[in-house]
Structure formats: C-alpha cells, structure tokens
Design a protein around this motif. Structure first.
Motif, PDB file in Angstrom:
ATOM      1  N   LYS A  46       0.728  -1.177  -0.021  1.00 56.28           N
ATOM      2  CA  LYS A  46      -0.361   0.103  -0.034  1.00 56.28           C
ATOM      3  C   LYS A  46       0.880   1.104  -0.554  1.00 56.28           C
ATOM      4  N   PHE A  47       0.588   2.111  -0.265  1.00 59.88           N
ATOM      5  CA  PHE A  47       1.132   3.617  -0.842  1.00 59.88           C
ATOM      6  C   PHE A  47       1.001   3.827   1.160  1.00 59.88           C
ATOM      7  N   ASN A  48       2.451   4.831   1.244  1.00 56.38           N
ATOM      8  CA  ASN A  48       1.657   5.619   2.945  1.00 56.38           C
ATOM      9  C   ASN A  48       2.605   7.047   2.893  1.00 56.38           C
ATOM     10  N   ARG A  49       3.181   7.155   3.668  1.00 58.23           N
ATOM     11  CA  ARG A  49       4.110   7.884   4.249  1.00 58.23           C
ATOM     12  C   ARG A  49       5.757   8.257   3.703  1.00 58.23           C
ATOM     13  N   SER A  50       5.929   6.967   3.666  1.00 60.08           N
ATOM     14  CA  SER A  50       7.777   7.136   3.747  1.00 60.08           C
ATOM     15  C   SER A  50       7.686   7.178   2.315  1.00 60.08           C
ATOM     16  N   HIS A  51       6.526   6.789   1.047  1.00 55.57           N
ATOM     17  CA  HIS A  51       6.830   6.980  -0.348  1.00 55.57           C
ATOM     18  C   HIS A  51       6.560   8.085  -0.484  1.00 55.57           C
ATOM     19  N   VAL A  52       6.077   9.233   0.000  1.00 58.90           N
ATOM     20  CA  VAL A  52       6.437  10.147  -0.144  1.00 58.90           C
ATOM     21  C   VAL A  52       7.613  11.658   0.550  1.00 58.90           C
ATOM     22  N   VAL A  53       7.935  10.451   1.436  1.00 55.37           N
ATOM     23  CA  VAL A  53       9.347  11.069   2.048  1.00 55.37           C
ATOM     24  C   VAL A  53      10.656  10.671   1.530  1.00 55.37           C
ATOM     25  N   HIS A  54      11.334  10.654   0.270  1.00 58.21           N
ATOM     26  CA  HIS A  54      11.796  10.021  -0.374  1.00 58.21           C
ATOM     27  C   HIS A  54      13.650  10.764   0.032  1.00 58.21           C
ATOM     28  N   GLY A  55      14.092   9.956  -0.868  1.00 64.10           N
ATOM     29  CA  GLY A  55      15.719  10.161  -2.175  1.00 64.10           C
ATOM     30  C   GLY A  55      15.761  11.095  -2.951  1.00 64.10           C
ATOM     31  N   ARG A  56      16.583  11.021  -3.289  1.00 65.68           N
ATOM     32  CA  ARG A  56      16.945  11.806  -4.625  1.00 65.68           C
ATOM     33  C   ARG A  56      16.411  10.727  -5.505  1.00 65.68           C
ATOM     34  N   GLN A  57      16.919   9.817  -5.879  1.00 64.91           N
ATOM     35  CA  GLN A  57      16.071   8.670  -6.434  1.00 64.91           C
ATOM     36  C   GLN A  57      15.218   7.776  -5.771  1.00 64.91           C
ATOM     37  N   ALA A  58      13.699   6.898  -6.259  1.00 65.62           N
ATOM     38  CA  ALA A  58      12.988   6.663  -5.442  1.00 65.62           C
ATOM     39  C   ALA A  58      12.418   5.522  -6.483  1.00 65.62           C
ATOM     40  N   LEU A  59      12.450   4.498  -5.453  1.00 63.31           N
ATOM     41  CA  LEU A  59      10.847   3.346  -5.786  1.00 63.31           C
ATOM     42  C   LEU A  59      10.255   2.956  -4.996  1.00 63.31           C
ATOM     43  N   VAL A  60       9.184   2.777  -5.343  1.00 58.63           N
ATOM     44  CA  VAL A  60       7.827   2.079  -4.558  1.00 58.63           C
ATOM     45  C   VAL A  60       7.363   0.195  -5.960  1.00 58.63           C
ATOM     46  N   LEU A  61       8.113  -0.546  -4.792  1.00 57.64           N
ATOM     47  CA  LEU A  61       7.608  -2.126  -5.187  1.00 57.64           C
ATOM     48  C   LEU A  61       7.122  -3.107  -5.240  1.00 57.64           C
ATOM     49  N   PRO A  62       5.759  -2.854  -5.923  1.00 57.59           N
ATOM     50  CA  PRO A  62       4.696  -3.555  -4.903  1.00 57.59           C
ATOM     51  C   PRO A  62       4.993  -4.969  -4.824  1.00 57.59           C
ATOM     52  N   VAL A  63       4.575  -5.704  -3.859  1.00 54.28           N
ATOM     53  CA  VAL A  63       4.618  -7.246  -3.698  1.00 54.28           C
ATOM     54  C   VAL A  63       3.687  -8.107  -3.199  1.00 54.28           C
ATOM     55  N   LEU A  64       3.264  -8.932  -3.573  1.00 56.65           N
ATOM     56  CA  LEU A  64       1.899  -9.679  -3.244  1.00 56.65           C
ATOM     57  C   LEU A  64       1.495  -9.799  -1.474  1.00 56.65           C
ATOM     58  N   GLY A  65      -0.130  -9.790  -0.998  1.00 60.88           N
ATOM     59  CA  GLY A  65      -0.031  -9.801   0.402  1.00 60.88           C
ATOM     60  C   GLY A  65      -0.239 -11.398   0.765  1.00 60.88           C
ATOM     61  N   ARG A  66      -0.059 -11.067   2.011  1.00 57.56           N
ATOM     62  CA  ARG A  66      -0.662 -12.221   2.704  1.00 57.56           C
ATOM     63  C   ARG A  66      -1.608 -12.803   2.248  1.00 57.56           C
ATOM     64  N   THR A  67      -2.647 -12.880   2.191  1.00 54.82           N
ATOM     65  CA  THR A  67      -3.928 -13.008   1.874  1.00 54.82           C
ATOM     66  C   THR A  67      -4.176 -13.383   0.338  1.00 54.82           C
ATOM     67  N   GLU A  68      -3.072 -13.339  -0.768  1.00 60.83           N
ATOM     68  CA  GLU A  68      -3.388 -13.314  -1.852  1.00 60.83           C
ATOM     69  C   GLU A  68      -2.386 -14.693  -2.710  1.00 60.83           C
ATOM     70  N   ILE A  69      -3.042 -15.392  -3.690  1.00 65.79           N
ATOM     71  CA  ILE A  69      -2.758 -16.739  -4.215  1.00 65.79           C
ATOM     72  C   ILE A  69      -1.144 -16.336  -4.692  1.00 65.79           C
ATOM     73  N   ASP A  70       0.389 -17.112  -4.022  1.00 66.62           N
ATOM     74  CA  ASP A  70       1.766 -16.654  -4.648  1.00 66.62           C
ATOM     75  C   ASP A  70       1.780 -18.556  -5.584  1.00 66.62           C
ATOM     76  N   VAL A  71       1.894 -17.658  -6.598  1.00 62.20           N
ATOM     77  CA  VAL A  71       1.815 -19.460  -7.735  1.00 62.20           C
ATOM     78  C   VAL A  71       3.791 -18.854  -8.416  1.00 62.20           C
ATOM     79  N   GLN A  72       5.102 -20.072  -8.043  1.00 57.12           N
ATOM     80  CA  GLN A  72       5.760 -19.773  -8.863  1.00 57.12           C
ATOM     81  C   GLN A  72       6.396 -20.929  -9.300  1.00 57.12           C
ATOM     82  N   ALA A  73       7.116 -20.801  -9.995  1.00 59.89           N
ATOM     83  CA  ALA A  73       7.484 -21.585 -10.994  1.00 59.89           C
ATOM     84  C   ALA A  73       5.629 -22.502 -11.688  1.00 59.89           C
ATOM     85  N   GLY A  74       4.713 -22.115 -11.325  1.00 58.26           N
ATOM     86  CA  GLY A  74       3.448 -23.401 -11.990  1.00 58.26           C
ATOM     87  C   GLY A  74       3.008 -23.967  -9.884  1.00 58.26           C
TER      88      GLY A  74
END
Length: 771
Positions: free
Chosen positions: A493-521
């Motif tokens: 989720k988007f939060n305060r830390s993404h607004v307070v950033h460095g000279r360069q910044a990345l926001v990388l979204p990941v799966l949540g605990r409730t979601e199906i996680d499929v790797q290598a099928g």
C-alpha cells in the motif's frame, strides 16, 4: 468520514459493535462478500496467517479465528481500490505530502513498480527490470557496503526474511534496522541475560492453567483483541486478571466474545480484570520493585513466625543466581520513593503483591507500555525477578509473556534480521552458503537515522513497513531519508514513507498475505512465528491485486541476482520453491530440523524454548536475579527542574482503535469515545482545572528534552490538539502516534536497547496559536 465528536463509550470490548465495525470496513473497501469469505480462511490450517498482530491462534479448525482489527487488516489488503501509477501520478509528491496518513492508506493496493521522476515531482510507471538495474547500480557504486541500510517490517515472512538477510550479508553488511528496534527490543535485551532466551516462555495452554495473569502496560482490546478471549476464559474459571495501566481501557474491563453465541444473543459480556491499578506513566519499575520487596518481606515474616515460606526456596537454590544480593537490596529500599515513583500507594503495591503471593501459577504479560521507556530493560528484568521469587518460570501455567506486535516480527529476528548477529549463526551461514559473512555489527533504527543524517548511508531499502511514520523525531528522520541517493520501498500500500524520499526513489508492489502465490507453476505457502514461538504455514486464497505483483522472496532474489550475479547461491531457484528456502533455513538453524515436514501439520510446531524447560542458557547456567537501584534521572523531572515556569507533564503515545501500527484504517477510537478525530490529548479533569482549560480546547504540545549531561534544553512542537477529559493519572497525558512522533528526540532511547522513549515524553501544553 465520521462525525467529529467525543462521546463516552459504556459498552464492552468486542460484541456487536465489533461485528458492526468489521462489516463497515468491508463495505468501505468494496469487498463485503469477498472479504467475508476471506476472513473465514484467516488463521486456518489451509488458510493464511492474519497480517495483523502476533497473538497465537487457538484452534486452526475454528471457523471464526479473527478479531476486529485483524478483519480491518484483511479488508485493507483485500480492498477493491487500486493505487495504479495513474492514481499516484495524478498528484505531485508535494501534493501527496499534504494528505493525511488515512488518505494515503485509502488509495488502495499498489499495482505496478514506480520510479520517482524529479522533473515532474511525481511517481511514474517503470518495469521490474529497470527497477532492479537501478538498485544494483546504486549498491555497486557505494564505496562501502555499510553505506546501505536494509530495513525489515514484521509482516515479512520467514522465507523472505531469510533470503533478505542472506543477500545483504553476501553484499557485505549487517545494517539491519527493523521494527523490533522500535517496540520489543528491550524484551530480548532484558530476558536474554537473565533466563537465556530473548522470547517469552509460555504457550496458550499455560493460560488454561494459570490462576493469575499480570498484564503490564498493554491494551489488548485494541492491539491484540484475540488475547481477550484467553483472559476472559481464565477469569471465568476463577483466575485473577490483574491489570497495571495508566489509562482505564475498556478491553481490560469488559469483553463480549463474538464467538460466544449465547453472550451475543443476550447482549452479555464478561469482566476481564479482577483488579486494576492505574500506575502513572513510567512508574512500572517502582511498582515491580515494590511488589518484589513485599514478597521478600512476607517471606521474612513467615520464617520468623515459623509458617510456610512464601518464596520458592528450592527453585531459587537450584535454578538461580544472585538472590542474596537482590533480597538484601530490597530490604534496604525505602517504601516512600517506590510509592511516589509508581503513582500508587504503598497499600496498593502491597495488595498487588499479595495477589501474586496468593496465586500458585502466574503469567506476566507486557506490551509497549513497558518497553518504550528509558529504563525498560531494567523493568523487564524486575518482572523476571518477580517470577523467579516463586518459581513461576519453566512450569505449566506460569512464565513470561512479552506480547509482540506485527505478525512475524519475532520470526524475522529468528531468521537473522539483526544488526548484532551471533557468531555461531554467521559461522553456520557462511558454511552452508560458502562465503565469509561480515562480522562488524550493523546499525539499528536509531543508528540508521543518524547514519543517513551524517551522510554515512546513501541507500535505504525497506522490506515493508512505514519507516518515515514509525520512527521518532519526525523532522530528523525525514531529513535523513531525503539525504539518500536512493530510497526503495517494497510494499503493498501507499504510505508516508513513499512521499518522504531520496534523490531517486522506487516503490515496488508485492503480493499480500491473503493472495495466492504461484511460483514455477506451483502454489506456495510462507511461514511465520508468533509471540509464543509457534511456527505455522500461511497460504493465500485471493487472486493477486495485479498481474504485475511479485512475491517478497522473488523481489529479494532478483535484487540479489542484479547486484551480486548468480554466484554460488541459486537465488531464482530458491524463490521459485519456498520449500527449498526452508531446507536452507533448516541447514543453518538447528531448531528447524525437519522444517518442511513439521510445518505441514495443522498448527505447525513450536521452536524449542530452553527457559520453559528450566535449562538456562546463561553464562552461569542458571536464571539470574538482577539488582537495580530505583532510577532518579526521570526525563520529566529533569525538564521540570529546567522549566519551573510551566507545568511539565509526561505524555505517552498510543494507537487508536481504528489503527494498527502506523496504518490508519479510520478516524474513530470507539472504546475511548473519540470519533472523527486523531489530534487529541487525553488529560485528567483536575489537571484541566489547574491549567485553567477545559475539555474541547485546542492546544499545542511542546516536548522538552533535557539530556543527562546538562546540555541545552531541546524543544519540539506539534500543533493543534483537542483536549479530551479522561481517566488517566494526574500529571500524565496520552495522544496518538504517528502524529506525536515528532516530539520524541532521536537521542532519547532505552538504555541497553535503544528503543525510542515514546511512552514517556516530557511536554508542556499551551493554547493553540498562542505566541
């Protein structure tokens, strides 16, 4: 948005109000049907572990193993709202900075990786390949690996945490600040030298056998609602529940269990605390020392009169060291300073001790009301002293129970997320993976902020969490983050830390605990460790919020490959099969022998806890009594000495009921009667009168930091708070974080643990806007 009002709440914790709140949050997130189905899989043998608190699960076959705040966490993760690059990019970060934490949270689930565009002052879409290439370039460009900081949140799974620490140590640093540094670090620091383990010693089964539960500095009704079920059951079978807390908290008074059909149908409820002692903020050490003193005095009296001893002399002789010195110092300790420092009378302290003595099996629980103080480590060791006096460690129905917050904060530490790793752990890690791990201790949270401020750290990577909102001294922390060359946030989720950033910044979204996680099928499950050392499997059941999401293990693996190359570690292979990660965990950590087999069983397994077996992993081979003098360097007293012209209060920070850690779900605090507000200060009626103020007035809050070295008095200010009359000890105030984190000095932390002193801030109040 809720109507702004202050309205006394006279109902029980839980009950129909809790179910109504759950329904409202599911509707607000647009997942009424989907969310309800999801909740039925929370904490089940074939479901997911609640992304909320770390309280253990009673029964993995129950169809109702969630609480109100857990339901809010699930609803927030399963939300229908999407924070796409278009939604986030529609505003500049200067505009997002003006939004409230609640508004930032309400944007919904992040869907694609984003990079900061400095010319437009906006986040824009990027690709995963471009993101990992940027991370690798910045890490590889550092003159020293210690110029990078790697933060970890308690929501990170064991598998992701293990891969994360492996990547970072292969990169060459132990810079692992984590959320433990800000909450329960004193628990580990206090327990480890006294009983040989830094974790609690009890299980849920011990709550079934205890005849007394002591609850220190904790509000389970808001922070760990499922704990109320255990306290309720214990109270109903006759156990004493003795609560020590500055505020009168509804969850410690009465509870209606939503799982009890009769109680719900009859609108009934059960009393929780049999006794309630309103210790003043910061008074717990004096209270506990007084209780210990009373126990020793009762034993002295019993021996003089030829009655049965009060102390467990056999246990003390066989299993402990340091008792004689501890008892001698207690006998010399005067009562008056203990009563004054605790905020209770001598009679009240004696009553509390008498309740302890009258009980055969006692559990002591504590939360952040104990840990976020200057002398928190000593206070926790005094809890241990109290338990040792009557042998209440290492036997059924008794023991120490630090109640931790985020769902896997304890597991992260077990996996090696620690800035001061044990040499044996590093030895084994190096043997299994064929490299020489760094040996120099890294930085904790306070150290990380200082390193960024000083320019010694240039890259900040966060695995979850909300660092900018969770940390103390907000202005200093934000300056620190903005000095970085690159800030990276791996998040849902988007939060305060993404607004307070460095000279360069990345926001990388990941799966949540409730979601199906499929790797290598193949679908994957992750593991977590709760507050009682139970390790169990968590498997999501919802479709991912976006096709562009990666799992946390895969993000770590791809960072590692981009930065380090393939090397000797098969990063992508491990991230494609979490059972393979667990095999490596087993190879490094002996307590995880048979990991994959054990965790496949419903309910998982418990890690060995030597203290619960009365095997003391201390240098002496015994549990240690700790002798500590009553502290005389109180922050409020120091500030008051310097500012005799004003009334100096002690402010404690706390959560609202519509909040979990820094995540703001709503603007209500039902049990405290606050609706539509967050900038409030709870204050005693007599203190209001003394100030010539009234409930409903608006004030500014200024903290006063007078260092022990007698240096210049530092002031920090937070503006426009509503005064709310509340049942709280005189001289004490309470207010919500993160709004009041700005008042906590970076230099003010627990001795021996460096946890911010967020529960004891010297402050003065002034009318809002006054010159």
């Amino acid at each position: 948005m809720s109507e702004q009002k202050i309205e006394f709440y006279d109902g029980p914790a839980g009950g129909w109000a809790a179910l109504k709140s759950v329904a409202r949050h599911l509707n607000e997130q647009g997942v009424a049907v989907k969310g309800a189905k999801t909740l039925l899989h929370a904490n089940q043998a074939d479901g997911f572990d609640c992304p909320g608190c770390a309280w253990p699960d009673r029964d993995h076959r129950s169809t109702f193993e969630f609480c109100e705040n857990g339901a809010k966490a699930v609803a927030a993760e399963a939300t229908a709202r999407r924070a796409t690059p278009e939604v986030i990019g529609a505003r500049t970060l200067a505009e997002w900075a003006e939004a409230s934490d609640h508004e930032l949270e309400a944007t919904g689930r992040l869907t694609e990786p984003m990079v900061y565009d400095p010319e437009a002052d906006r986040y824009r879409r990027t690709t995963w390949d471009e993101a990992f290439a940027l991370i690798a370039r910045e890490l590889q460009a550092l003159a020293d690996p210690n110029q990078a900081i790697f933060y970890t949140s308690g929501r990170t799974s064991n598998e992701a945490a293990f891969l994360y620490q492996l990547f970072v140590r292969q990169f060459g640093t132990n810079n692992f600040p984590d959320c433990s540094n800000m909450c329960h670090e004193p628990s580990g620091s206090g327990l480890r030298p006294t009983i040989g383990v830094g974790k609690g010693t009890v299980t849920l089964q011990d709550f079934e056998q205890a005849d007394c539960v002591l609850v220190f500095g904790q509000n389970p009704g808001t922070n760990h609602p499922r704990m109320l079920g255990e306290l309720r059951a214990a109270r109903k079978r006759g156990a004493r529940i003795v609560s020590f807390n500055p505020l009168r908290e509804r969850g410690l008074e009465r509870f209606a269990d939503p799982q009890d059909k009769l109680e719900m149908l009859t609108f009934g409820s059960a009393a929780i605390s049999s006794h309630y002692f309103q210790v003043k903020v910061g008074g717990d050490f004096a209270l506990l020392k007084g209780m210990c003193k009373r126990v020793v005095e009762l034993d002295d009296e019993a021996r003089r009169e030829g009655r049965a001893p009060v102390l467990d002399a056999a246990f003390i002789a066989e299993h402990t060291c340091g008792f004689d010195a501890f008892a001698a110092e207690l006998r010399e300790q005067a009562w008056e300073p203990l009563a004054e420092a605790s905020g209770l009378s001598r009679a009240q302290i004696e009553q509390a001790a008498d309740l302890y003595v009258a009980s055969e099996r006692v559990i002591a629980c504590w939360g952040m009301g104990i840990t976020q103080h200057r002398h928190s480590v000593k206070t926790i060791q005094m809890i241990v002293n109290l338990l040792l006096l009557r042998g209440n460690l290492g036997r059924p129905g008794a023991g120490a129970c630090p109640v931790r917050g985020h769902s896997n904060v304890q597991g992260d530490r077990t996996m090696g997320i620690y800035e001061k790793p044990a040499p044996a752990f590093l030895d084994r890690l190096g043997e299994v993976f064929g490299f020489e791990p760094p040996r120099e201790p890294g930085v904790d949270t306070i150290g990380a902020i200082q390193a960024m401020l000083d320019g010694r750290a240039k890259v900040f990577i966060a695995m979850g969490g909300n660092f900018a909102a969770a940390t103390p001294d907000t202005a200093a922390t934000w300056r620190a983050l903005r000095r970085c060359e690159l800030t990276v946030h791996i998040t849902t989720k988007f939060n305060r830390s993404h607004v307070v950033h460095g000279r360069q910044a990345l926001v990388l979204p990941v799966l949540g605990r409730t979601e199906i996680d499929v790797q290598a099928g193949a679908p994957q499950g992750v593991t977590v460790e709760d507050s009682m050392s139970m390790v169990h499997l968590s498997t999501g059941m919802n479709a991912p919020a976006s096709e562009h999401l990666l799992s946390e293990p895969m993000v770590v693996a791809r960072m590692a490959v981009a930065t380090l190359g393939d090397g000797r570690t098969p990063w992508l292979q491990l991230a494609g099969d979490y059972a393979a990660i667990r095999d490596r965990i087993e190879a490094v950590l002996p307590d995880f022998a048979g990991f994959n087999d054990k965790v496949s069983r419903p309910g998982g397994f418990r890690l060995r806890n030597t203290a619960s077996e009365r095997a003391w992993a201390t240098p002496s081979g015994k549990a240690e009594f700790s002798t500590h003098a009553l502290p005389t360097d109180g922050a409020t007293e120091r500030a008051a000495e310097r500012r005799r012209d004003v009334r100096v209060f002690t402010l404690t920070t706390l959560r609202s009921h519509d909040q979990y850690n820094t995540t703001i779900y709503g603007l209500d605090d039902r049990y405290r009667g606050v609706y539509g507000h967050r900038r409030v200060v709870f204050i005693h009626a007599a203190d209001l009168a003394d100030l010539g103020m009234k409930a409903g007035d608006w004030v500014d809050v200024t903290s006063l930091h007078a260092g022990t070295d007698g240096g210049e008095l530092q002031e920090r200010r937070a503006e426009r708070f509503l005064l709310v009359e509340y049942d709280i000890p005189r001289g004490c105030l309470a207010s919500y974080f993160p709004e009041t984190n700005a008042l906590v000095p970076l230099e003010s932390f627990a001795l021996g643990a460096r946890t911010p002193t967020s529960k004891a801030i010297p402050v003065v109040l002034s009318p809002h806007g006054a010159a």
